[in-house]
Structure formats: structure tokens, C-alpha cells
Scaffold this motif. Structure first.
Motif, PDB file in Angstrom:
ATOM      1  N   ARG A  45      -4.653  10.857   1.700  1.00  0.00           N
ATOM      2  CA  ARG A  45      -3.480  10.283   1.037  1.00  0.00           C
ATOM      3  C   ARG A  45      -3.327   8.797   1.434  1.00  0.00           C
ATOM      4  O   ARG A  45      -2.258   8.344   1.826  1.00  0.00           O
ATOM      5  CB  ARG A  45      -2.225  11.081   1.381  1.00  0.00           C
ATOM      6  CG  ARG A  45      -2.303  12.527   0.934  1.00  0.00           C
ATOM      7  CD  ARG A  45      -1.182  13.384   1.505  1.00  0.00           C
ATOM      8  NE  ARG A  45       0.127  12.999   0.996  1.00  0.00           N
ATOM      9  CZ  ARG A  45       0.650  13.424  -0.152  1.00  0.00           C
ATOM     10  NH1 ARG A  45      -0.041  14.235  -0.937  1.00  0.00           N
ATOM     11  NH2 ARG A  45       1.854  13.049  -0.536  1.00  0.00           N
ATOM     12  N   ASP A  47      -3.390   5.153   0.206  1.00  0.00           N
ATOM     13  CA  ASP A  47      -3.309   4.283  -0.973  1.00  0.00           C
ATOM     14  C   ASP A  47      -4.161   3.025  -0.832  1.00  0.00           C
ATOM     15  O   ASP A  47      -4.799   2.578  -1.793  1.00  0.00           O
ATOM     16  CB  ASP A  47      -1.851   3.880  -1.226  1.00  0.00           C
ATOM     17  CG  ASP A  47      -1.016   5.037  -1.755  1.00  0.00           C
ATOM     18  OD1 ASP A  47      -1.599   6.084  -2.076  1.00  0.00           O
ATOM     19  OD2 ASP A  47       0.222   4.891  -1.840  1.00  0.00           O
ATOM     20  N   LYS A  48      -4.175   2.418   0.345  1.00  0.00           N
ATOM     21  CA  LYS A  48      -4.929   1.176   0.532  1.00  0.00           C
ATOM     22  C   LYS A  48      -6.428   1.419   0.361  1.00  0.00           C
ATOM     23  O   LYS A  48      -7.133   0.610  -0.249  1.00  0.00           O
ATOM     24  CB  LYS A  48      -4.632   0.577   1.910  1.00  0.00           C
ATOM     25  CG  LYS A  48      -3.226   0.005   2.046  1.00  0.00           C
ATOM     26  CD  LYS A  48      -3.069  -0.751   3.339  1.00  0.00           C
ATOM     27  CE  LYS A  48      -1.669  -1.339   3.458  1.00  0.00           C
ATOM     28  NZ  LYS A  48      -1.378  -2.304   2.367  1.00  0.00           N
ATOM     29  N   GLU A  51      -7.227   1.731  -3.272  1.00  0.00           N
ATOM     30  CA  GLU A  51      -7.284   0.427  -3.946  1.00  0.00           C
ATOM     31  C   GLU A  51      -8.626  -0.255  -3.717  1.00  0.00           C
ATOM     32  O   GLU A  51      -9.176  -0.905  -4.615  1.00  0.00           O
ATOM     33  CB  GLU A  51      -6.147  -0.460  -3.442  1.00  0.00           C
ATOM     34  CG  GLU A  51      -4.763  -0.004  -3.925  1.00  0.00           C
ATOM     35  CD  GLU A  51      -3.634  -0.731  -3.229  1.00  0.00           C
ATOM     36  OE1 GLU A  51      -3.937  -1.639  -2.420  1.00  0.00           O
ATOM     37  OE2 GLU A  51      -2.468  -0.400  -3.482  1.00  0.00           O
ATOM     38  N   LYS A 109      -7.634   6.319  -8.311  1.00  0.00           N
ATOM     39  CA  LYS A 109      -6.366   5.922  -8.930  1.00  0.00           C
ATOM     40  C   LYS A 109      -5.393   7.092  -8.976  1.00  0.00           C
ATOM     41  O   LYS A 109      -4.197   6.937  -8.679  1.00  0.00           O
ATOM     42  CB  LYS A 109      -6.629   5.413 -10.355  1.00  0.00           C
ATOM     43  CG  LYS A 109      -7.313   4.074 -10.420  1.00  0.00           C
ATOM     44  CD  LYS A 109      -7.638   3.697 -11.870  1.00  0.00           C
ATOM     45  CE  LYS A 109      -8.442   2.414 -11.945  1.00  0.00           C
ATOM     46  NZ  LYS A 109      -8.843   2.095 -13.340  1.00  0.00           N
ATOM     47  N   THR A 112      -3.465   7.921  -5.696  1.00  0.00           N
ATOM     48  CA  THR A 112      -2.273   7.161  -5.321  1.00  0.00           C
ATOM     49  C   THR A 112      -1.033   7.746  -5.988  1.00  0.00           C
ATOM     50  O   THR A 112       0.053   7.741  -5.404  1.00  0.00           O
ATOM     51  CB  THR A 112      -2.434   5.672  -5.709  1.00  0.00           C
ATOM     52  OG1 THR A 112      -2.577   5.553  -7.132  1.00  0.00           O
ATOM     53  CG2 THR A 112      -3.655   5.062  -5.039  1.00  0.00           C
ATOM     54  N   ASN A 115      -0.129  10.995  -4.190  1.00  0.00           N
ATOM     55  CA  ASN A 115       0.497  10.790  -2.884  1.00  0.00           C
ATOM     56  C   ASN A 115       2.020  10.676  -2.960  1.00  0.00           C
ATOM     57  O   ASN A 115       2.698  10.707  -1.928  1.00  0.00           O
ATOM     58  CB  ASN A 115      -0.084   9.538  -2.218  1.00  0.00           C
ATOM     59  CG  ASN A 115      -1.520   9.726  -1.818  1.00  0.00           C
ATOM     60  OD1 ASN A 115      -2.028  10.842  -1.774  1.00  0.00           O
ATOM     61  ND2 ASN A 115      -2.209   8.635  -1.529  1.00  0.00           N
TER      62      ASN A 115
END
Length: 236
Positions: A45, A47-48, A51, A109, A112, A115
Motif C-alpha cells: 500500500r 503510493d510513492k 508513482e 495506478k 493508489t 489504498n
């Protein structure tokens, strides 16, 4: 002993051909690593990290464009029938690998968005499907590098296992959504992610079939079992 000019031409062509194969295998490994990283960010989980995976897809797209240019240069060398199949196969496989990179980015994608909801146990099923698909992709890249049609056919035959896992996860997620409406949004993301993985399996199969075409031309492929039964659920 003097080397004839034709010897130089043949050697140069063979070197360019081998470099092209190596570039395609490298591109495939980049996509496989992208997919593994995408599966990892689903579990963590993160996000960074997701990306970064999305941004890295541009490198695969760039390499696909470079391979296309190299293929066209090779085609200008006046290849014979087998060599024409080499050129066409390389273009097709590079396109398949580029799509794999796109699907890996899509998984990242979706992670994110996923999450934003509480964790779901079904990510384990997604990970199992992803591990199988990554193995399929790497096995078919080895088959391409070795010009091994038997190994390619094993990858192609194993797509039925991918279909089985995908169908099971698909039905499990639908059931969970019907039992708990709060799970509809995260399960929908998981459904799309699972479909991305199933499509990667299809692209591995495409690569296997192109290896067959490279060696055997238009000879008929052996029949292949399909086990994707998601269309029988009544859900489009």
C-alpha cells in the motif's frame, strides 16, 4: 586468408540480429520487473512507490520505439523469408512487451486508489495470479532468446492455469461485493487489476505463438485449452 565482402555483411547482419534479440529480452525483463514491483506496492500500500512505477513506464515505451527503428534498419538489409519472419516477430513481440509495461503501470495506478480503502484479503489471490504471470513472461522470453519452440509451447499451454486462477478470483470478488456493498469500490479496483494480469498472460501467449511462427512459418499451431469462464457469470 582474405575475408570476402559478403562474409562481412552476413556477420554484421547476425550481430545486429542478436543485439535486437537481446534488446527485446531486456525490454521484457524491464516489464516483468515493473509488474513485480506493482504487485509489491499492492501488498505494501505504498503510493510513492506506485508513482515511481508509473513514471518508469516511459522507459519501456522509449525502448519499444528504439526496437521498432532497429527492426526497420534490419529489414532494409534485404532479408530472406526466415529473416522477414525475424523482423515481423521482433515487431510483434516488442509491441506485446510494451503492453505488458502498460498493464503493470495500470496495476500500480489502481493500487493508489485501493489504498484509500481498508485492506482486503483478496490481494493474496491477486498476488498469486501475478506471480504466475511473471513466471510465464520470463519463461517465454527465455524461449525467444533460445529460439526454443518446445519451451514456447509449454508457456502457451500453461495459459489455461492463468485463466483458472483469474476466473476463481473474479467470482470470489463478485461474491464478496454482493455480500458487502461497502466492498464494491475496492473490489472493483481488484477486478480491473486481475484483468490486467490476465491480459499480460495473453501477451505472453502471443509471444509464444510468434516464436512458433518464427520457426515454422504459417504451419498450424497445436490446439490450446482456454479456461477463462468469466463471461459465463452474466456480468459484462
Amino acid at each position: 586468408m582474405n575475408t570476402q565482402p559478403n562474409d562481412h555483411i552476413v556477420k554484421s547482419y547476425d550481430e545486429e540480429r542478436q543485439r535486437l534479440i537481446n534488446e527485446i529480452v531486456r525490454m521484457g525483463e524491464m516489464s516483468a520487473s515493473q509488474l513485480e514491483a506493482a504487485l509489491d506496492v499492492v501488498e505494501r500500500r505504498d503510493d510513492k512507490a506506485a508513482e515511481r512505477i508509473i513514471a518508469n513506464d516511459e522507459a519501456i515505451d522509449t525502448l519499444e520505439r528504439e526496437i521498432s527503428q532497429d527492426v526497420m534498419k534490419l529489414a532494409m538489409r534485404g532479408p530472406l523469408a526466415r529473416d522477414l519472419r525475424e523482423v515481423l516477430t521482433a515487431l510483434r513481440i516488442a509491441a506485446d512487451i510494451e503492453r505488458v509495461g502498460d498493464y503493470a503501470a495500470n496495476v500500480a495506478k489502481r493500487s493508489t486508489a485501493l489504498n484509500l480503502s481498508p485492506p482486503l484479503p483478496h490481494t493474496r489471490g491477486l498476488n498469486a495470479l501475478g506471480i504466475l504471470v511473471v513466471r510465464q513472461l520470463r519463461d517465454v522470453l527465455k524461449a525467444y532468446a533460445a529460439n526454443d519452440t518446445e519451451a514456447a509451447e509449454r508457456v502457451r499451454a500453461k495459459d489455461a492455469e492463468v485463466d483458472t486462477l483469474y476466473t476463481g478470483l473474479f467470482r470470489e470478488l463478485l461474491t464478496y461485493m454482493m455480500e458487502d456493498p461497502r466492498a464494491i469500490t475496492p473490489c472493483t479496483h481488484l477486478l480491473f487489476m486481475a484483468k490486467n494480469l490476465e491480459r499480460i498472460g495473453d501477451h505472453a501467449t502471443n509471444i509464444a505463438e510468434n516464436i512458433w511462427f518464427l520457426v515454422h512459418g504459417e504451419d498450424d499451431l497445436p490446439p490450446r485449452e482456454k479456461r477463462d469462464q468469466t463471461n459465463t457469470t452474466g456480468v459484462v
